[in-house]
Enzyme design. Sequence first.
Site, PDB file in Angstrom:
ATOM      1  N   GLY B  13       0.817  -1.221   0.000  1.00  0.00           N
ATOM      2  CA  GLY B  13       0.000   0.000   0.000  1.00  0.00           C
ATOM      3  C   GLY B  13       0.839   1.255   0.000  1.00  0.00           C
ATOM      4  O   GLY B  13       0.500   2.246   0.616  1.00  0.00           O
ATOM      5  N   SER B  43       0.400  -4.566   4.826  1.00  0.00           N
ATOM      6  CA  SER B  43       0.784  -4.873   6.203  1.00  0.00           C
ATOM      7  C   SER B  43       0.546  -3.667   7.109  1.00  0.00           C
ATOM      8  O   SER B  43       0.980  -2.559   6.789  1.00  0.00           O
ATOM      9  CB  SER B  43       2.265  -5.250   6.260  1.00  0.00           C
ATOM     10  OG  SER B  43       2.745  -5.103   7.582  1.00  0.00           O
ATOM     11  N   ILE B  49       7.738   3.296   2.197  1.00  0.00           N
ATOM     12  CA  ILE B  49       9.068   3.910   2.195  1.00  0.00           C
ATOM     13  C   ILE B  49       8.984   5.408   2.513  1.00  0.00           C
ATOM     14  O   ILE B  49       9.871   5.971   3.139  1.00  0.00           O
ATOM     15  CB  ILE B  49       9.823   3.632   0.876  1.00  0.00           C
ATOM     16  CG1 ILE B  49      11.270   4.133   0.943  1.00  0.00           C
ATOM     17  CG2 ILE B  49       9.149   4.278  -0.299  1.00  0.00           C
ATOM     18  CD1 ILE B  49      12.271   3.081   0.629  1.00  0.00           C
ATOM     19  N   LYS B  82       5.985  21.209 -10.258  1.00  0.00           N
ATOM     20  CA  LYS B  82       7.352  20.917 -10.680  1.00  0.00           C
ATOM     21  C   LYS B  82       7.439  21.176 -12.179  1.00  0.00           C
ATOM     22  O   LYS B  82       6.701  20.584 -12.953  1.00  0.00           O
ATOM     23  CB  LYS B  82       7.691  19.449 -10.383  1.00  0.00           C
ATOM     24  CG  LYS B  82       9.001  19.007 -11.032  1.00  0.00           C
ATOM     25  CD  LYS B  82       9.339  17.560 -10.768  1.00  0.00           C
ATOM     26  CE  LYS B  82      10.509  17.137 -11.648  1.00  0.00           C
ATOM     27  NZ  LYS B  82      10.895  15.739 -11.440  1.00  0.00           N
ATOM     28  N   PRO B 102      13.937  21.189 -18.575  1.00  0.00           N
ATOM     29  CA  PRO B 102      12.548  21.606 -18.372  1.00  0.00           C
ATOM     30  C   PRO B 102      11.574  20.548 -18.883  1.00  0.00           C
ATOM     31  O   PRO B 102      11.995  19.562 -19.502  1.00  0.00           O
ATOM     32  CB  PRO B 102      12.452  22.869 -19.232  1.00  0.00           C
ATOM     33  CG  PRO B 102      13.396  22.602 -20.364  1.00  0.00           C
ATOM     34  CD  PRO B 102      14.514  21.769 -19.790  1.00  0.00           C
ATOM     35  N   VAL B 188       1.132 -10.560   5.012  1.00  0.00           N
ATOM     36  CA  VAL B 188       1.209 -11.789   4.221  1.00  0.00           C
ATOM     37  C   VAL B 188       2.265 -12.691   4.852  1.00  0.00           C
ATOM     38  O   VAL B 188       3.423 -12.284   5.002  1.00  0.00           O
ATOM     39  CB  VAL B 188       1.573 -11.473   2.757  1.00  0.00           C
ATOM     40  CG1 VAL B 188       1.763 -12.764   1.969  1.00  0.00           C
ATOM     41  CG2 VAL B 188       0.498 -10.602   2.124  1.00  0.00           C
ATOM     42  N   LEU B 339       9.031  -0.423  -6.249  1.00  0.00           N
ATOM     43  CA  LEU B 339      10.336  -0.844  -5.740  1.00  0.00           C
ATOM     44  C   LEU B 339      10.519  -2.355  -5.849  1.00  0.00           C
ATOM     45  O   LEU B 339      11.648  -2.838  -5.959  1.00  0.00           O
ATOM     46  CB  LEU B 339      10.505  -0.395  -4.284  1.00  0.00           C
ATOM     47  CG  LEU B 339      10.520   1.126  -4.065  1.00  0.00           C
ATOM     48  CD1 LEU B 339      10.553   1.448  -2.575  1.00  0.00           C
ATOM     49  CD2 LEU B 339      11.705   1.770  -4.776  1.00  0.00           C
ATOM     50  N   ILE B 352       8.252   6.771 -10.091  1.00  0.00           N
ATOM     51  CA  ILE B 352       6.788   6.840 -10.064  1.00  0.00           C
ATOM     52  C   ILE B 352       6.218   6.835 -11.481  1.00  0.00           C
ATOM     53  O   ILE B 352       5.199   6.209 -11.741  1.00  0.00           O
ATOM     54  CB  ILE B 352       6.311   8.067  -9.240  1.00  0.00           C
ATOM     55  CG1 ILE B 352       6.795   7.912  -7.781  1.00  0.00           C
ATOM     56  CG2 ILE B 352       4.800   8.188  -9.267  1.00  0.00           C
ATOM     57  CD1 ILE B 352       6.535   9.119  -6.902  1.00  0.00           C
TER      58      ILE B 352
HETATM   59  C1  FAD Z   1      15.758   8.077  -1.355  1.00  0.00           C
HETATM   60  C2  FAD Z   1      14.694   7.877  -2.375  1.00  0.00           C
HETATM   61  C3  FAD Z   1      14.231   8.945  -3.120  1.00  0.00           C
HETATM   62  C4  FAD Z   1      13.262   8.760  -4.091  1.00  0.00           C
HETATM   63  N1  FAD Z   1      12.849   9.807  -4.860  1.00  0.00           N
HETATM   64  C5  FAD Z   1      11.964   9.607  -5.851  1.00  0.00           C
HETATM   65  C6  FAD Z   1      11.513  10.650  -6.684  1.00  0.00           C
HETATM   66  O1  FAD Z   1      11.875  11.808  -6.512  1.00  0.00           O
HETATM   67  N2  FAD Z   1      10.653  10.362  -7.670  1.00  0.00           N
HETATM   68  C7  FAD Z   1      10.191   9.114  -7.886  1.00  0.00           C
HETATM   69  O2  FAD Z   1       9.430   8.906  -8.829  1.00  0.00           O
HETATM   70  N3  FAD Z   1      10.554   8.105  -7.083  1.00  0.00           N
HETATM   71  C8  FAD Z   1      11.430   8.314  -6.083  1.00  0.00           C
HETATM   72  N4  FAD Z   1      11.785   7.271  -5.279  1.00  0.00           N
HETATM   73  C9  FAD Z   1      11.144   5.976  -5.483  1.00  0.00           C
HETATM   74  C10 FAD Z   1       9.759   5.979  -4.834  1.00  0.00           C
HETATM   75  O3  FAD Z   1       9.864   6.323  -3.495  1.00  0.00           O
HETATM   76  C11 FAD Z   1       9.091   4.625  -4.945  1.00  0.00           C
HETATM   77  O4  FAD Z   1       9.164   4.183  -6.256  1.00  0.00           O
HETATM   78  C12 FAD Z   1       7.636   4.701  -4.563  1.00  0.00           C
HETATM   79  O5  FAD Z   1       7.477   5.262  -3.298  1.00  0.00           O
HETATM   80  C13 FAD Z   1       6.967   3.358  -4.609  1.00  0.00           C
HETATM   81  O6  FAD Z   1       7.277   2.594  -3.507  1.00  0.00           O
HETATM   82  P1  FAD Z   1       6.509   1.210  -3.326  1.00  0.00           P
HETATM   83  O7  FAD Z   1       5.075   1.497  -3.209  1.00  0.00           O
HETATM   84  O8  FAD Z   1       6.955   0.302  -4.393  1.00  0.00           O
HETATM   85  O9  FAD Z   1       7.095   0.628  -1.983  1.00  0.00           O
HETATM   86  P2  FAD Z   1       6.795   0.954  -0.359  1.00  0.00           P
HETATM   87  O10 FAD Z   1       6.421   2.380  -0.249  1.00  0.00           O
HETATM   88  O11 FAD Z   1       7.988   0.477   0.300  1.00  0.00           O
HETATM   89  O12 FAD Z   1       5.551   0.063  -0.063  1.00  0.00           O
HETATM   90  C14 FAD Z   1       5.664  -1.304   0.239  1.00  0.00           C
HETATM   91  C15 FAD Z   1       4.340  -1.829   0.759  1.00  0.00           C
HETATM   92  O13 FAD Z   1       4.375  -3.232   0.842  1.00  0.00           O
HETATM   93  C16 FAD Z   1       3.824  -3.650   2.050  1.00  0.00           C
HETATM   94  N5  FAD Z   1       4.373  -4.945   2.453  1.00  0.00           N
HETATM   95  C17 FAD Z   1       5.682  -5.327   2.482  1.00  0.00           C
HETATM   96  N6  FAD Z   1       5.761  -6.588   2.943  1.00  0.00           N
HETATM   97  C18 FAD Z   1       4.505  -7.016   3.204  1.00  0.00           C
HETATM   98  C19 FAD Z   1       3.929  -8.208   3.714  1.00  0.00           C
HETATM   99  N7  FAD Z   1       4.676  -9.259   4.070  1.00  0.00           N
HETATM  100  N8  FAD Z   1       2.574  -8.287   3.849  1.00  0.00           N
HETATM  101  C20 FAD Z   1       1.794  -7.246   3.515  1.00  0.00           C
HETATM  102  N9  FAD Z   1       2.290  -6.110   3.027  1.00  0.00           N
HETATM  103  C21 FAD Z   1       3.614  -5.976   2.888  1.00  0.00           C
HETATM  104  C22 FAD Z   1       4.160  -2.551   3.023  1.00  0.00           C
HETATM  105  O14 FAD Z   1       3.276  -2.534   4.115  1.00  0.00           O
HETATM  106  C23 FAD Z   1       3.975  -1.321   2.129  1.00  0.00           C
HETATM  107  O15 FAD Z   1       2.617  -0.938   2.139  1.00  0.00           O
HETATM  108  C24 FAD Z   1      12.726   7.466  -4.292  1.00  0.00           C
HETATM  109  C25 FAD Z   1      13.161   6.409  -3.500  1.00  0.00           C
HETATM  110  C26 FAD Z   1      14.129   6.590  -2.558  1.00  0.00           C
HETATM  111  C27 FAD Z   1      14.589   5.424  -1.741  1.00  0.00           C
END
Ligand code: FAD
Lengths: 230, 514
Positions: B13, B43, B49, B82, B102, B188, B339, B352
Site C-alpha cells: 500500500g 501490512s 518507504i 514541478k 525543463p 502476508v 520498488l 513513479i
Molecule cells: C531516497 C529515495 C528517493 C526517491 N525519490 C523519488 C523521486 O523523486 N521520484 C520518484 O518517482 N521516485 C522516487 N523514489 C522511489 C519511490 O519512493 C518509490 O518508487 C515509490 O514510493 C513506490 O514505492 P513502493 O510502493 O513500491 O514501496 P513501499 O512504499 O515500500 O511500499 C511497500 C508496501 O508493501 C507492504 N508490504 C511489504 N511486505 C509485506 C507483507 N509481508 N505483507 C503485507 N504487506 C507488505 C508494506 O506494508 C507497504 O505498504 C525514491 C526512492 C528513494 C529510496
Amino acid sequence: MTNIVVLNSQTHRHLRVQAGASAELGDNQRFVHVAISEFPALVVHYPIFFAKDSETGAFFAGAMLGFGENLFLSADGKGQDAYRPLNLQRQPFFVAGSDLAIDLDSPRVGRGEALFQESGEPTPYLQTIVAAFRELRPGFEMTKVFIDTLLKLKLIEPITVDLGFDDGSRLKLIDLYTIDRNTLQALPDATVLDLFRRGYLHLIYLMIASLKQIPVLAQKKNRRLHESAG
Amino acid sequence: MVRPIQNIVIVGGGTAGWLAAGVIAARHQGRMKTGFTVTLVESPNIGIIGVGEGTWPTMRSTLEKIGVSETAFFRECDTAFKQGASFARWTTGAANDAYYHPLMLPQGFTQLNLVPHWLRSGRGRSFCDAVCPQGQLCDDGLAPKMITTPEYQAVANYAYHLDAGKFAPFLQRHCTEKLGVRHVQADVLTVNRAENGDIASLTTRQAGDIPGDLFVDCSGFSALLLGKTLGVPFKDCSDVLFCDTALAVQVPYETPDAPMASHTISTAQKAGWIWDIGLPTRRGIGYVYSSRHSSEEAAQEELARYVGPAIKGLSVRKIPIRSGHRETFWKNNCVAVGLAAGFLEPLEASAIVLVELSAKLIAEQMPANREVMDIVAARFNDVTSYRWGRIVDFLKLHYVLTKRTDSRFWIDNVDPVSVPDRLKNLLLLWKYRSPWFFDEFDRLEEVFPAASYQYVLYGMGFRSEVDPSDSDGTDAIAARLVEENAAVTRRMRSQLPKNRDLIRKIHDFGLQPI
Ligand SMILES: Cc1cc2nc3c(=O)[nH]c(=O)nc-3n(C[C@H](O)[C@H](O)[C@H](O)COP(=O)(O)OP(=O)(O)OC[C@H]3O[C@@H](n4cnc5c(N)ncnc54)[C@H](O)[C@@H]3O)c2cc1C
C-alpha cells in the site's frame, strides 16, 4: 481611488448622487456581473455568458454589453437604451456587512439625486438602491448555487466567438463559457426533472437563447462604425 | 477450462500499490458489476518507504483518469508544481555551473530540430533559453498556470512535488470510497502456489487466505512475490550507477511565505548529488551518494553544509538503495510494480512514472484468461526491460558528460567500462548529429524522449559537429521558431503568478474543473 464609508442619515443627510447611466460615470462596461433573477430582463438585449474571476478563478454570470464599449449607452453617452443591469444601477453604492455603504470618491457623488429627505427618511431613489441590493445579494448567492449545479453536471463548456466587422477588423472573444448542449441532451430524465423543478432548466434555455444576441450586438457595432466613419 | 481473470490482488500500500489499484480499478469500473474485483493487501506493521516526492507530467493524466480532483490533491498532499529540474555543478563543479532540464518541448519540436541552428548561432544563450520559456519561468519563481486555468491543464507543462507520506493515504481514500477497491490490512505470511507454479492465494495473519487470479507485487524492496516466492533474480546496475545510499531530511522554511522553487534542484557533490524539493510547508532534501566513494560522516557533513544551520535538531534518515531491477517483471500470474520491480537513483524522478506506465499497461492489456496471460506477460517484460534500460542510459548520461575530476566518484563515472554500450554508441553518433525523432526514440510512451537528451547534452556543454550545409533551407523556419519562443516567453513571464501565490489560491478557492 475609493473611499468607501457606511451610509449614515446624519452625516450624509445632504449628499447627492448622479444616478443615471453615463459613460463618464462608469457605465461604459462591456461585461457586467449579473444575477440569475435578472436573466429574463437581460435576455431580450444581451448575450449572457459565464466567465472566471481573474483573482479567484470562480465562475460568475455576466451580460455582454458590447465589445470594448457599452453599445447600449445612448448617443449622448447618457442613459442606457435597454435594461440596465443591477450591478450598474447600484453604483456608487456597496454593502458592508448588513450596512449600505457609498464610495465618496466616486465621480457620481456631488450633484444629482438626494438620498435623504429633510426628515432623515430615505428618498425613493435610495429605496431603489436598497431594493437593488435586496435582489443582488441573495441573487449572486443563488447564481453561485446554479453555477455549481451546472459544473457538477458538466453542463458548462468554453465558447469562442469570432467576429468580423465592416471596417475589416476582427475580434476573437475568449475565456467565455456557455451551456454544453450535448451534455444537456444526454441528461437522465430524473436530472432534467430536478433542474426543471428548481427553475434551472428555464435559466439554461434563456442562456442558450441569449447567444442569438451576439450577431445583433455585432450589427450594432457595425452601425457605430458607419456612423463614426460617415 | 478457461478461467477469466477477474480477481486482482495487489500486495503493498505504498505509492506503487495504490496507483496500480487506482489505475486498474478505474479502467475496469464497468466490469465491477459482473464480479471483477481489485483487492489491496497491506501490512499494518511494515511502513511504506515514505520518500519519492518528484513526479513526471504523466501524473496529471493518471490522476485525472482515476477521477481525482486536482484541487483536493493540492490541498491534501502538500502538493506543489514541478516544472523540471535544474542541475547545478554537474559539469565543472563551479559555482555558476547549472542548466535546466525543463518539461516543455523545444519550440516547434515536431516540426524542426532546432539544435543544429542553435549550435551555429546560439548567440551566447543557453540551449534551454533559446528554445523554451521554462528555464526563465523557474528563474522567476513563477507557477506554470493561473487560477483561471482548469484542473490538470497547463500554461507551461508541469508535474508535481508531493508529500509521499500523504499521497498513499489520499489515493487509498479515493480508491476505496470511489473506485470500489477492497482494502485488507494484513501481513502476508505465506504465498501459496498452484501446480503450474502460479500463485493461488496468500495466507495472511489477520485476514485468512486471499485467493486471486492475478497478483501485483507492490511490496517494496522486499519483492515478496516476484523475488522471494517466484525467485526471479535481481539484475544489479551498480556497475553503471554507483550511488547506493540516501540521507534524507525535511527542512522547514524560515518563514511560511518564503519563496518556493517550482523545479527540483539537483546539486552535484563530491560523491553523488543532493535533491532539493520545495513543498508548500517544507523542503525535502536528500544526499544520494556512493558509499564506495564517501564515508557516511563525510556525506553527513556535505549535507549539513548544503542545508546550513537549519539542519541542527533535524533528524536525518539513512536509506540504503540498490541500483537494479528484476530480470523479468511478469512471471506466471504475478507482475511487480514499484520498488519490488527495481530501483534506480531518483536523479530524474523515473520511479513513479514507471509505476504509472506499468499500471497502465497492466490495466490496458489485462489478460482475458490464464491461457493468454503468458503472451501479455512476454510483451510486458519486453516493454518494461526496454524502459529500465533506457532509464539507466539516461541517468548515466548525466554522469558521463562531466568534466569534474575533483573526486574519484566523478573520475570513475567517466570510465568507459561503466558506460552501457548503447549509450556509448549514441554518444558517438551524436558527435556528428543531434538526437531527434528518428534516433531510436521510437517506442510509444518513451520515458525520456529525444528532447530530454537534447536538454541534458547541450546543457552540459556537449557539442555536435553538424555539417553547416545540412540545415540549408530551414534557417528561416528556425529563426521564426526562436522568435516565437521569445514572444511566448515574454507573454508567460508577464501573465503567470508566483509559484507560492498560486498554490495559496488553490487552497483558498480551488481550481475549476473546466
Ligand atoms: C531516497 C529515495 C528517493 C526517491 N525519490 C523519488 C523521486 O523523486 N521520484 C520518484 O518517482 N521516485 C522516487 N523514489 C522511489 C519511490 O519512493 C518509490 O518508487 C515509490 O514510493 C513506490 O514505492 P513502493 O510502493 O513500491 O514501496 P513501499 O512504499 O515500500 O511500499 C511497500 C508496501 O508493501 C507492504 N508490504 C511489504 N511486505 C509485506 C507483507 N509481508 N505483507 C503485507 N504487506 C507488505 C508494506 O506494508 C507497504 O505498504 C525514491 C526512492 C528513494 C529510496
